[in-house]
Design an enzyme around this catalytic site. Sequence first.
Site, mmCIF file in Angstrom:
data_model
loop_
_atom_site.group_PDB
_atom_site.id
_atom_site.type_symbol
_atom_site.label_atom_id
_atom_site.label_comp_id
_atom_site.label_asym_id
_atom_site.label_seq_id
_atom_site.Cartn_x
_atom_site.Cartn_y
_atom_site.Cartn_z
ATOM 1 C CG ASP A 128 41.383 31.570 42.181
ATOM 2 O OD1 ASP A 128 41.138 32.403 41.285
ATOM 3 O OD2 ASP A 128 42.497 31.468 42.738
ATOM 4 C CD GLU B 46 44.734 36.699 40.435
ATOM 5 O OE1 GLU B 46 45.482 37.666 40.268
ATOM 6 O OE2 GLU B 46 44.262 36.403 41.560
ATOM 7 C CD GLU B 47 43.458 35.674 44.921
ATOM 8 O OE1 GLU B 47 44.621 35.991 45.219
ATOM 9 O OE2 GLU B 47 42.515 36.487 44.879
ATOM 10 C CG ASP C 85 41.421 40.684 40.281
ATOM 11 O OD1 ASP C 85 40.793 40.714 41.353
ATOM 12 O OD2 ASP C 85 42.372 39.909 40.056
ATOM 13 C CG ASP D 294 40.738 39.241 45.073
ATOM 14 O OD1 ASP D 294 40.620 38.992 43.870
ATOM 15 O OD2 ASP D 294 41.837 39.254 45.662
HETATM 16 ZN ZN LIG Z 1 41.938 39.016 42.429
#
Ligand SMILES: [Zn+2]
Length: 418
Positions: free
Chosen positions: A86, A181-182, A204, A147
Site C-alpha cells: 500500500d 502498513e501505512e 522499507d 514507499d
Molecule cells: Zn513504508
Amino acid sequence: MIDINKDALTERFMRYVRVDTQSDPNSNSFPTTEKQKDLSKILFAELKQMGLSELEADEFGYVYASIPSNSDKKNIPVICFCSHVDTAPDCSGTHVKPILHKNYDGADIVLPDDATQVLRKADSPYLENHIGADIITASGNTLLGADDKSGVAVIMQAAQYFMSNPSVKHGKIRIVFTPDEEVGKGTAKIDMKKLGADFGYTLDGGEAGSMEDETFSADGANIIIHGVIAHPGYAKDKLVNAIKIAAEVLEALPKNEWSPETTEKRQGFVHPVAITGIAEKATISFIVRDFTTEGLAVHHARLKKIAEQVVSKYKGTTMEYVQQEQYRNMKEVLDKNPQVAAYASEAIERAGLKVQNESIRGGTDGSRLSYMGLPCPNIFTGMQNIHSKLEWISVNDMAKAAETIVHLGMIWEEKTSL
Ligand SMILES: [Zn+2]
C-alpha cells in the site's frame, strides 16, 4: 559478484508504482481498500512464473511465497523478506506517472504536471550522491510510491536472482507482501504459522546502507478526572468542574521539554492527543514514548504525579490513571538474537556500503513482527521524501538493496554448520 539486472529492476518498479494501492485509515474492511489486491495479484502471477513454491494470495491481500533451500545443510533458519504494497493516504496515489531521469545531471528537476513541484539538491542533499546515476521521480500530481514499492521491486528482483542462479547457496527463504502498513494494520491479519519463518527483514528504509534495528517503545495513558456535580444554580461551594481540572493538568505540563515539539533523537515524551468530557467527568488521552520500557515507567510516574498534584487541590474529586501497552522497541527482541542484525550489517558491507545504524522515533511493521515472534530489523531501499509529491529514488540504491538480500541468503547458509 552479485550482478543485479538494473534494467529489469527499473522496469519492475515503474510498473508497480502505476498500480493505485492507496490504503484508507477510515475504512473498517480488510484490506482497507480492495484495490491493494490489484498489485497483490500481479505479484502472485510473477512469482508463479519465476517458479517459486508455496504460493498464496489470500483474501486479505497478503502474498506468501517460498524459495526452497538449495543447500545440503539441514538446519539453516528460515528467513523472510517483507514489504508492503500500500501507499500512504497523505498524498494521491492515483495515476502515478513515474519518470526515469537517466544520468541525473544535478540540476533542479521541475515536475512536468505541476511546475510548483521542484526537486532541488538544496532541499534534498542526498541527491548529490546520485549525480550521474539514474533516479526516478513522480510527475507532480501524486506521490511516487517508492514507499514501499521499492521494497516490493527489490525483493522480487532478488527472488529472480536466486531462481536464476542456483549456484548461489541459501536456505529456505520466505517472502511476504502485506497490505495496509501505512494505516498501522500491516500485521493485523498476517498468519505467522503459515509464514513459518525464524527471522525476518522488512525492506522499507531510506539511505543506502541504513538499517533500523531500534524503534520507540509505546504506551497510551488516560487520565480520568471525576469532578463533583451539583445543580449550577445552587452549586456554590459544592460543584467542582472536571473539565476545568483537566485544563489545569494540561497547563501544569512542562513547556520546554518532554513533548514531541521539544524533543529529538533518543529523548522520550508524553503527548496529549485527545480530551473529552463533561463537567462531571473528563478524560485526557496521552501517548507516551521512549526507547526503553524503564523509560516509559519513569514518564508514567511523572505524568501521574503532576495530575495528582492538581486533582488533590480539589475536595471531593478523584482521578484514575490507566495505561495501555501499544508496542515495544524491537531492540529488546533483537538483542536476544544478535545474529539477525549482525548478518544484515555484514550483507550491507559485502554489497560495498557503509552500515548506518538508525533508530526510528516511531513504530514499524518490524516492531510488531518482532513481538509476534519474528525478530525483524528494517533495511534500506533508497526511498526519499516519502509520502510527498517530491518522492524520488535512485536505481543504484534499489540494486544495492537487492544485492544485500542475496548476500543475506548466502550468509545465513555459510554461518550454519552442517
Ligand atoms: Zn513504508
